[in-house]
Motif scaffolding. Structure first.
Motif, mmCIF file in Angstrom:
data_model
loop_
_atom_site.group_PDB
_atom_site.id
_atom_site.type_symbol
_atom_site.label_atom_id
_atom_site.label_comp_id
_atom_site.label_asym_id
_atom_site.label_seq_id
_atom_site.Cartn_x
_atom_site.Cartn_y
_atom_site.Cartn_z
ATOM 1 N N LEU A 5 5.413 14.566 1.352
ATOM 2 C CA LEU A 5 4.582 13.369 1.227
ATOM 3 C C LEU A 5 3.760 13.371 -0.064
ATOM 4 C CD1 LEU A 5 3.312 12.892 4.878
ATOM 5 C CD2 LEU A 5 5.028 11.556 3.661
ATOM 6 N N THR A 36 7.295 4.450 -1.033
ATOM 7 C CA THR A 36 6.802 5.825 -0.907
ATOM 8 C C THR A 36 5.294 5.857 -0.673
ATOM 9 O OG1 THR A 36 6.634 6.043 -3.308
ATOM 10 C CG2 THR A 36 8.633 6.875 -2.257
ATOM 11 N N THR A 40 3.665 7.270 2.778
ATOM 12 C CA THR A 40 2.687 8.345 2.705
ATOM 13 C C THR A 40 1.403 7.961 3.428
ATOM 14 O OG1 THR A 40 3.590 9.082 0.597
ATOM 15 C CG2 THR A 40 1.372 9.815 1.148
#
Length: 58
Positions: A5, A36, A40
């Motif tokens: 992450l 992304t 996250t």
């Protein structure tokens, strides 16, 4: 999982910098960066919530 992450948004950010330099198409890098970052933040804020007391079966 936590290391992934951290690495994925950094990788997507570097790809986005390449996109801004017109080395990679921006229509590929911008959605990748958004996905992304969204993933996250979703996994960092995903907490175990209280779902009530368990029933005792006797």
């Amino acid at each position: 999982m936590k290391l992934l992450l951290i690495i994925l948004p950094l990788f997507a950010f570097i790809l986005n910098i390449f996109g801004l330099m017109r080395l990679i198409p921006l229509y590929f890098t911008i959605p990748l960066l958004f996905i992304t970052i969204h993933t996250t933040l979703y996994f960092w804020q995903d907490k175990k919530q209280f779902k009530g007391f368990a029933k005792v079966h006797k």
